[in-house]
Design a protein around this motif. Structure first.
Motif, PDB file in Angstrom:
ATOM      1  N   PRO A   3       0.843  -1.206   0.000  1.00 47.96           N
ATOM      2  CA  PRO A   3       0.000   0.000   0.000  1.00 47.96           C
ATOM      3  C   PRO A   3       0.880   1.259   0.000  1.00 47.96           C
ATOM      4  O   PRO A   3       1.910   1.319   0.664  1.00 47.96           O
ATOM      5  N   GLY A   4       0.472   2.239  -0.746  1.00 48.02           N
ATOM      6  CA  GLY A   4       1.196   3.505  -0.743  1.00 48.02           C
ATOM      7  C   GLY A   4       2.335   3.604  -1.733  1.00 48.02           C
ATOM      8  O   GLY A   4       2.927   4.680  -1.885  1.00 48.02           O
ATOM      9  N   VAL A   5       2.663   2.512  -2.438  1.00 48.63           N
ATOM     10  CA  VAL A   5       3.780   2.560  -3.379  1.00 48.63           C
ATOM     11  C   VAL A   5       3.480   3.498  -4.541  1.00 48.63           C
ATOM     12  O   VAL A   5       4.337   4.277  -4.980  1.00 48.63           O
ATOM     13  N   LEU A   6       2.261   3.442  -5.045  1.00 46.89           N
ATOM     14  CA  LEU A   6       1.894   4.295  -6.173  1.00 46.89           C
ATOM     15  C   LEU A   6       1.983   5.775  -5.785  1.00 46.89           C
ATOM     16  O   LEU A   6       2.443   6.604  -6.578  1.00 46.89           O
ATOM     17  N   LYS A   7       1.583   6.090  -4.566  1.00 46.47           N
ATOM     18  CA  LYS A   7       1.654   7.484  -4.108  1.00 46.47           C
ATOM     19  C   LYS A   7       3.112   7.933  -4.001  1.00 46.47           C
ATOM     20  O   LYS A   7       3.457   9.061  -4.377  1.00 46.47           O
ATOM     21  N   LYS A   8       3.971   7.061  -3.516  1.00 49.46           N
ATOM     22  CA  LYS A   8       5.395   7.395  -3.429  1.00 49.46           C
ATOM     23  C   LYS A   8       5.994   7.587  -4.818  1.00 49.46           C
ATOM     24  O   LYS A   8       6.822   8.481  -5.032  1.00 49.46           O
ATOM     25  N   ALA A   9       5.589   6.743  -5.752  1.00 46.01           N
ATOM     26  CA  ALA A   9       6.095   6.865  -7.120  1.00 46.01           C
ATOM     27  C   ALA A   9       5.682   8.199  -7.730  1.00 46.01           C
ATOM     28  O   ALA A   9       6.479   8.872  -8.401  1.00 46.01           O
ATOM     29  N   MET A  10       4.440   8.612  -7.498  1.00 45.14           N
ATOM     30  CA  MET A  10       3.967   9.878  -8.041  1.00 45.14           C
ATOM     31  C   MET A  10       4.669  11.063  -7.383  1.00 45.14           C
ATOM     32  O   MET A  10       4.906  12.101  -8.021  1.00 45.14           O
ATOM     33  N   GLN A  11       5.022  10.931  -6.120  1.00 45.28           N
ATOM     34  CA  GLN A  11       5.776  11.999  -5.454  1.00 45.28           C
ATOM     35  C   GLN A  11       7.152  12.173  -6.091  1.00 45.28           C
ATOM     36  O   GLN A  11       7.643  13.296  -6.235  1.00 45.28           O
ATOM     37  N   ILE A  12       7.752  11.058  -6.497  1.00 46.86           N
ATOM     38  CA  ILE A  12       9.050  11.124  -7.191  1.00 46.86           C
ATOM     39  C   ILE A  12       8.885  11.803  -8.549  1.00 46.86           C
ATOM     40  O   ILE A  12       9.677  12.674  -8.927  1.00 46.86           O
ATOM     41  N   ILE A  13       7.857  11.407  -9.286  1.00 42.04           N
ATOM     42  CA  ILE A  13       7.619  11.972 -10.618  1.00 42.04           C
ATOM     43  C   ILE A  13       7.314  13.473 -10.530  1.00 42.04           C
ATOM     44  O   ILE A  13       7.807  14.279 -11.334  1.00 42.04           O
ATOM     45  N   ASN A  14       6.509  13.857  -9.547  1.00 43.08           N
ATOM     46  CA  ASN A  14       6.059  15.246  -9.454  1.00 43.08           C
ATOM     47  C   ASN A  14       7.168  16.211  -9.071  1.00 43.08           C
ATOM     48  O   ASN A  14       6.997  17.435  -9.197  1.00 43.08           O
ATOM     49  N   LYS A  15       8.288  15.681  -8.619  1.00 44.80           N
ATOM     50  CA  LYS A  15       9.417  16.558  -8.308  1.00 44.80           C
ATOM     51  C   LYS A  15       9.989  17.187  -9.571  1.00 44.80           C
ATOM     52  O   LYS A  15      10.637  18.232  -9.510  1.00 44.80           O
ATOM     53  N   ASN A  16       9.765  16.546 -10.708  1.00 44.10           N
ATOM     54  CA  ASN A  16      10.254  17.088 -11.977  1.00 44.10           C
ATOM     55  C   ASN A  16       9.094  17.778 -12.702  1.00 44.10           C
ATOM     56  O   ASN A  16       8.134  17.130 -13.101  1.00 44.10           O
ATOM     57  N   LYS A  17       9.198  19.073 -12.875  1.00 45.25           N
ATOM     58  CA  LYS A  17       8.100  19.849 -13.449  1.00 45.25           C
ATOM     59  C   LYS A  17       7.984  19.688 -14.963  1.00 45.25           C
ATOM     60  O   LYS A  17       7.064  20.231 -15.573  1.00 45.25           O
ATOM     61  N   LYS A  18       8.895  18.930 -15.574  1.00 44.18           N
ATOM     62  CA  LYS A  18       8.819  18.716 -17.022  1.00 44.18           C
ATOM     63  C   LYS A  18       7.874  17.574 -17.397  1.00 44.18           C
ATOM     64  O   LYS A  18       7.633  17.331 -18.574  1.00 44.18           O
ATOM     65  N   LEU A  19       7.360  16.881 -16.396  1.00 39.06           N
ATOM     66  CA  LEU A  19       6.436  15.773 -16.635  1.00 39.06           C
ATOM     67  C   LEU A  19       5.019  16.189 -16.267  1.00 39.06           C
ATOM     68  O   LEU A  19       4.778  16.695 -15.166  1.00 39.06           O
ATOM     69  N   THR A  20       4.086  15.959 -17.184  1.00 39.47           N
ATOM     70  CA  THR A  20       2.683  16.332 -16.969  1.00 39.47           C
ATOM     71  C   THR A  20       1.805  15.092 -17.089  1.00 39.47           C
ATOM     72  O   THR A  20       1.801  14.430 -18.131  1.00 39.47           O
ATOM     73  N   LEU A  21       1.062  14.792 -16.040  1.00 38.65           N
ATOM     74  CA  LEU A  21       0.155  13.637 -16.053  1.00 38.65           C
ATOM     75  C   LEU A  21      -1.040  13.936 -16.958  1.00 38.65           C
ATOM     76  O   LEU A  21      -1.696  14.965 -16.831  1.00 38.65           O
ATOM     77  N   LEU A  22      -1.335  13.000 -17.875  1.00 39.17           N
ATOM     78  CA  LEU A  22      -2.442  13.166 -18.819  1.00 39.17           C
ATOM     79  C   LEU A  22      -3.623  12.252 -18.514  1.00 39.17           C
ATOM     80  O   LEU A  22      -4.774  12.593 -18.787  1.00 39.17           O
TER      81      LEU A  22
END
Length: 213
Positions: free
Chosen positions: A134-153
């Protein structure tokens, strides 16, 4: 001319005549060309990517599509290294949109194609078990969101297609075990209240009898 001589001449004339059936058959075989089926040979790299994308779409429960804007190789490498440190396998894969969309069209997730067609794209994908991690997906998204060049679609979870807003809601959901515990508490709460209501008169009567003694 005797009848025998005329008959022999007629027989020789017939034998010399060409066989129109045989000539037409030979002419037909000579003009018919053997049919060949054209097979398209794809480059090995395209075949490899096609198989890789098929595996991601079919086997991974979670797949989020991102647009990346001028993300460098170093930045991608850093993100992948941080994702690899999570307790469950979670990967970030850069897409070749033409190959990926050709795979999407043959699946029930074909409606995701516009997300990939808009520009350079990549996918965050994993096959995690919510009960074990539990919570792995949220941690992964926190890592991704640190880079502002990536936009979730958008993306998909299991067989459900998600918009950008839906994907963010899924990330914020607690794990299955926590949801089950909360649901159990909600279901048990009316029963506890009813039991307390039924038990209250008995407690009051017992209290009155104790005071009289």
């Amino acid at each position: 001319m005797s009848l025998r001589t005329a008959a022999c001449s007629l027989t020789r004339g017939i034998n010399r005549a060409p066989s129109y059936t045989t000539l037409s058959t030979v002419r037909q075989y000579a003009t018919e060309a053997p049919s060949k089926k054209k097979t398209v040979a794809h480059p090995p790299r395209r075949t490899y990517l096609h198989q890789q994308y098929e595996s991601i779409i079919s086997n991974d429960r979670v797949m989020f599509v991102f647009q990346h804007n001028n993300l460098t190789v170093k930045e991608f490498t850093t993100l992948r290294q941080e994702l690899a440190q999570l307790e469950a396998p979670t990967k970030l894969t850069v897409l070749r949109s033409g190959v990926f969309n050709s795979v999407l069209r043959s699946t029930k997730y074909a409606n995701l194609e516009p997300l990939v067609s808009g520009g350079p794209a990549c996918v965050l994908h994993t096959n995690i078990d919510d009960t074990k991690h539990p919570g792995v997906l949220k941690k992964a998204m926190q890592i991704i969101n640190k880079n502002k060049k990536l936009t979730l679609l958008g993306g998909k979870v299991d067989n459900t297609l998600l918009t950008h807003a839906d994907a963010n809601k899924v990330v914020d959901l607690p794990g299955i075990s926590q949801l089950q515990a909360e649901l159990l508490g909600v279901l048990e709460s009316p029963g506890r209240k009813l039991l307390g209501t039924l038990d209250s008169p008995a407690r009051q009567l017992h209290s009155v009898l104790d005071r009289r003694e």
